[in-house]
Motif scaffolding. Sequence first.
Motif, PDB file in Angstrom:
ATOM      1  N   LEU A   1       1.022  -1.454  -0.030  1.00  0.00           N
ATOM      2  CA  LEU A   1       0.033   0.269   0.036  1.00  0.00           C
ATOM      3  C   LEU A   1       0.901   1.182   0.024  1.00  0.00           C
ATOM      4  O   LEU A   1       0.937   2.329  -0.458  1.00  0.00           O
ATOM      5  CB  LEU A   1      -1.181  -0.291   1.354  1.00  0.00           C
ATOM      6  CG  LEU A   1      -1.815  -0.769   1.309  1.00  0.00           C
ATOM      7  CD1 LEU A   1      -2.858  -1.120   2.677  1.00  0.00           C
ATOM      8  CD2 LEU A   1      -2.673  -1.316  -0.011  1.00  0.00           C
TER       9      LEU A   1
ATOM     10  N   VAL B   1       2.331   2.015  -3.416  1.00  0.00           N
ATOM     11  CA  VAL B   1       1.247   2.054  -4.260  1.00  0.00           C
ATOM     12  C   VAL B   1       1.238   3.931  -4.509  1.00  0.00           C
ATOM     13  O   VAL B   1       0.799   4.120  -5.254  1.00  0.00           O
ATOM     14  CB  VAL B   1       0.110   1.460  -3.896  1.00  0.00           C
ATOM     15  CG1 VAL B   1      -0.964   2.053  -5.591  1.00  0.00           C
ATOM     16  CG2 VAL B   1       0.325  -0.287  -4.853  1.00  0.00           C
ATOM     17  N   ALA B   2       1.083   4.274  -3.284  1.00  0.00           N
ATOM     18  CA  ALA B   2       0.421   5.203  -2.556  1.00  0.00           C
ATOM     19  C   ALA B   2       1.940   6.422  -2.932  1.00  0.00           C
ATOM     20  O   ALA B   2       1.289   7.471  -3.496  1.00  0.00           O
ATOM     21  CB  ALA B   2       0.075   5.375  -0.765  1.00  0.00           C
TER      22      ALA B   2
ATOM     23  N   VAL C   1     -10.282  -2.622  -8.210  1.00  0.00           N
ATOM     24  CA  VAL C   1      -9.429  -1.471  -8.152  1.00  0.00           C
ATOM     25  C   VAL C   1     -10.419  -0.449  -8.064  1.00  0.00           C
ATOM     26  O   VAL C   1      -9.788   1.037  -7.674  1.00  0.00           O
ATOM     27  CB  VAL C   1      -9.065  -0.810  -9.743  1.00  0.00           C
ATOM     28  CG1 VAL C   1      -8.223  -2.025 -11.016  1.00  0.00           C
ATOM     29  CG2 VAL C   1      -9.918  -0.420 -10.236  1.00  0.00           C
TER      30      VAL C   1
ATOM     31  N   THR D   1      -8.824   2.576   4.008  1.00  0.00           N
ATOM     32  CA  THR D   1      -9.917   1.727   3.124  1.00  0.00           C
ATOM     33  C   THR D   1      -9.647   0.360   3.719  1.00  0.00           C
ATOM     34  O   THR D   1     -10.580  -1.154   3.376  1.00  0.00           O
ATOM     35  CB  THR D   1      -8.723   2.387   1.531  1.00  0.00           C
ATOM     36  OG1 THR D   1      -9.707   3.265   1.492  1.00  0.00           O
ATOM     37  CG2 THR D   1     -10.222   0.967   1.379  1.00  0.00           C
ATOM     38  N   HIS D   2      -8.410  -0.393   4.197  1.00  0.00           N
ATOM     39  CA  HIS D   2      -8.078  -1.710   3.679  1.00  0.00           C
ATOM     40  C   HIS D   2      -8.189  -2.167   5.580  1.00  0.00           C
ATOM     41  O   HIS D   2      -8.495  -2.860   5.734  1.00  0.00           O
ATOM     42  CB  HIS D   2      -6.805  -1.998   4.333  1.00  0.00           C
ATOM     43  CG  HIS D   2      -5.981  -3.340   4.163  1.00  0.00           C
ATOM     44  ND1 HIS D   2      -5.974  -3.478   5.895  1.00  0.00           N
ATOM     45  CD2 HIS D   2      -5.358  -4.409   3.794  1.00  0.00           C
ATOM     46  CE1 HIS D   2      -5.674  -4.950   5.605  1.00  0.00           C
ATOM     47  NE2 HIS D   2      -5.143  -5.357   4.833  1.00  0.00           N
TER      48      HIS D   2
ATOM     49  N   TYR E   1      -5.263   5.107   1.999  1.00  0.00           N
ATOM     50  CA  TYR E   1      -5.243   3.261   1.583  1.00  0.00           C
ATOM     51  C   TYR E   1      -5.694   2.522   3.189  1.00  0.00           C
ATOM     52  O   TYR E   1      -6.117   0.998   2.824  1.00  0.00           O
ATOM     53  CB  TYR E   1      -3.951   2.820   0.950  1.00  0.00           C
ATOM     54  CG  TYR E   1      -4.345   3.157  -0.026  1.00  0.00           C
ATOM     55  CD1 TYR E   1      -5.137   3.640  -0.879  1.00  0.00           C
ATOM     56  CD2 TYR E   1      -3.122   3.512  -1.006  1.00  0.00           C
ATOM     57  CE1 TYR E   1      -5.210   3.886  -2.277  1.00  0.00           C
ATOM     58  CE2 TYR E   1      -3.540   3.784  -2.415  1.00  0.00           C
ATOM     59  CZ  TYR E   1      -4.549   4.053  -3.199  1.00  0.00           C
ATOM     60  OH  TYR E   1      -4.488   4.521  -4.381  1.00  0.00           O
TER      61      TYR E   1
ATOM     62  N   ASP F   1      -5.405   2.938 -12.675  1.00  0.00           N
ATOM     63  CA  ASP F   1      -4.742   2.347 -11.364  1.00  0.00           C
ATOM     64  C   ASP F   1      -2.913   1.721 -11.876  1.00  0.00           C
ATOM     65  O   ASP F   1      -1.727   2.242 -10.981  1.00  0.00           O
ATOM     66  CB  ASP F   1      -5.415   0.939 -11.247  1.00  0.00           C
ATOM     67  CG  ASP F   1      -4.712   0.061  -9.603  1.00  0.00           C
ATOM     68  OD1 ASP F   1      -4.069   0.641  -8.277  1.00  0.00           O
ATOM     69  OD2 ASP F   1      -4.318  -0.909 -10.191  1.00  0.00           O
TER      70      ASP F   1
ATOM     71  N   HIS G   1      -4.889   8.483  -8.760  1.00  0.00           N
ATOM     72  CA  HIS G   1      -5.277   8.306  -8.218  1.00  0.00           C
ATOM     73  C   HIS G   1      -7.293   8.596  -7.893  1.00  0.00           C
ATOM     74  O   HIS G   1      -8.040   7.624  -7.198  1.00  0.00           O
ATOM     75  CB  HIS G   1      -4.731   8.881  -6.837  1.00  0.00           C
ATOM     76  CG  HIS G   1      -5.437   8.784  -5.392  1.00  0.00           C
ATOM     77  ND1 HIS G   1      -5.439   8.155  -4.436  1.00  0.00           N
ATOM     78  CD2 HIS G   1      -6.153   9.723  -4.616  1.00  0.00           C
ATOM     79  CE1 HIS G   1      -6.389   7.637  -3.829  1.00  0.00           C
ATOM     80  NE2 HIS G   1      -6.252   9.300  -3.532  1.00  0.00           N
TER      81      HIS G   1
ATOM     82  N   LYS H   1     -11.438   0.146  -5.256  1.00  0.00           N
ATOM     83  CA  LYS H   1     -10.983   0.746  -3.009  1.00  0.00           C
ATOM     84  C   LYS H   1      -9.776   1.570  -3.464  1.00  0.00           C
ATOM     85  O   LYS H   1      -9.502   2.129  -2.561  1.00  0.00           O
ATOM     86  CB  LYS H   1     -10.529  -0.595  -2.888  1.00  0.00           C
ATOM     87  CG  LYS H   1     -11.916  -1.367  -2.683  1.00  0.00           C
ATOM     88  CD  LYS H   1     -11.392  -2.508  -1.186  1.00  0.00           C
ATOM     89  CE  LYS H   1     -10.419  -3.234  -1.580  1.00  0.00           C
ATOM     90  NZ  LYS H   1     -10.245  -4.577  -0.346  1.00  0.00           N
ATOM     91  N   TRP H   2      -9.337   1.537  -4.957  1.00  0.00           N
ATOM     92  CA  TRP H   2      -7.905   2.299  -5.263  1.00  0.00           C
ATOM     93  C   TRP H   2      -7.972   3.586  -5.803  1.00  0.00           C
ATOM     94  O   TRP H   2      -6.981   4.452  -6.082  1.00  0.00           O
ATOM     95  CB  TRP H   2      -6.530   1.658  -5.625  1.00  0.00           C
ATOM     96  CG  TRP H   2      -7.119   0.415  -4.170  1.00  0.00           C
ATOM     97  CD1 TRP H   2      -7.615  -1.033  -5.444  1.00  0.00           C
ATOM     98  CD2 TRP H   2      -7.182  -0.668  -2.620  1.00  0.00           C
ATOM     99  NE1 TRP H   2      -6.972  -2.126  -4.069  1.00  0.00           N
ATOM    100  CE2 TRP H   2      -7.286  -1.151  -2.831  1.00  0.00           C
ATOM    101  CE3 TRP H   2      -6.100   1.288  -1.633  1.00  0.00           C
ATOM    102  CZ2 TRP H   2      -7.058  -1.816  -1.108  1.00  0.00           C
ATOM    103  CZ3 TRP H   2      -6.674   0.043  -0.569  1.00  0.00           C
ATOM    104  CH2 TRP H   2      -6.710  -1.134  -0.172  1.00  0.00           C
TER     105      TRP H   2
ATOM    106  N   ARG I   1       1.682   7.300  -6.696  1.00  0.00           N
ATOM    107  CA  ARG I   1       0.338   7.952  -7.333  1.00  0.00           C
ATOM    108  C   ARG I   1       0.761   9.481  -7.952  1.00  0.00           C
ATOM    109  O   ARG I   1       1.437  10.538  -7.450  1.00  0.00           O
ATOM    110  CB  ARG I   1      -0.946   7.456  -6.661  1.00  0.00           C
ATOM    111  CG  ARG I   1      -1.118   6.915  -5.881  1.00  0.00           C
ATOM    112  CD  ARG I   1      -1.417   6.135  -6.581  1.00  0.00           C
ATOM    113  NE  ARG I   1      -3.093   5.008  -6.797  1.00  0.00           N
ATOM    114  CZ  ARG I   1      -3.111   4.380  -7.392  1.00  0.00           C
ATOM    115  NH1 ARG I   1      -2.197   4.186  -8.099  1.00  0.00           N
ATOM    116  NH2 ARG I   1      -4.018   3.367  -7.270  1.00  0.00           N
TER     117      ARG I   1
END
Length: 210
Positions: A9, A12-13, A71, A196-197, A193, A40, A45, A73-74, A16
């Motif tokens: 996570l 990925v963040a 995707v 969200t997780h 994120y 994504d 984002h 959620k992201w 962005r």
Amino acid sequence: MSEKRKEKLYKVAANRQNLTVILENVHDQHNIGAVMRTCDAVGIHEVFILYTDARQKNITLSDLKTTSTGVKKWVNIHLYNDLEKCISDVRSKYKFIYATHLDADSKSIYETNLSESVALLFGNEHAGLTEEALRMADGNILIPQVGMAQSLNISVACAVTLYEAFRQRQNADLYSDSIDDKNAYNQKVFDEYLNTHNEAYLRGRLNSKS
């Protein structure tokens, strides 16, 4: 949350970008889902989805999220029915808006600086962008082609354009697996994120007990 998941996570963040997509009156939900997955993949984002066609104004955010499984959620979806409001909100975050449109003044995506803060505007599968939307863009861009049809499916056109942006941004060293003190935006994305997780994990625990 495992450390491996948290690290994923975080990376990925960290990657962005200040890059986004606007879709105007794109009615095929499968195309929207394909665009979301490409977004994504290249580090986008959020996307802006606009419906000014009266026949499509009943589409809801839930409808769109159903098409972007994996995707949703992201990659955040912003849904609009008002063109001016959509463009205004995009301009508050991104410096330039380029419309994908074949015109005498259109520039090739390979001659356009896509490493800047940019929103890319794509139109309907059949009619393209509305005249109103074109007037609000800062310029028109195109994908060079040598065939007869001179057209690509919306999800394909989006993928080609976004991966050119990806190439340019890689060359400019704009992708990084770490977040420093100057990257408040990326830190905010990482915090989002994590939330969200955690929310998904809690929902799963509650559902397993019911």
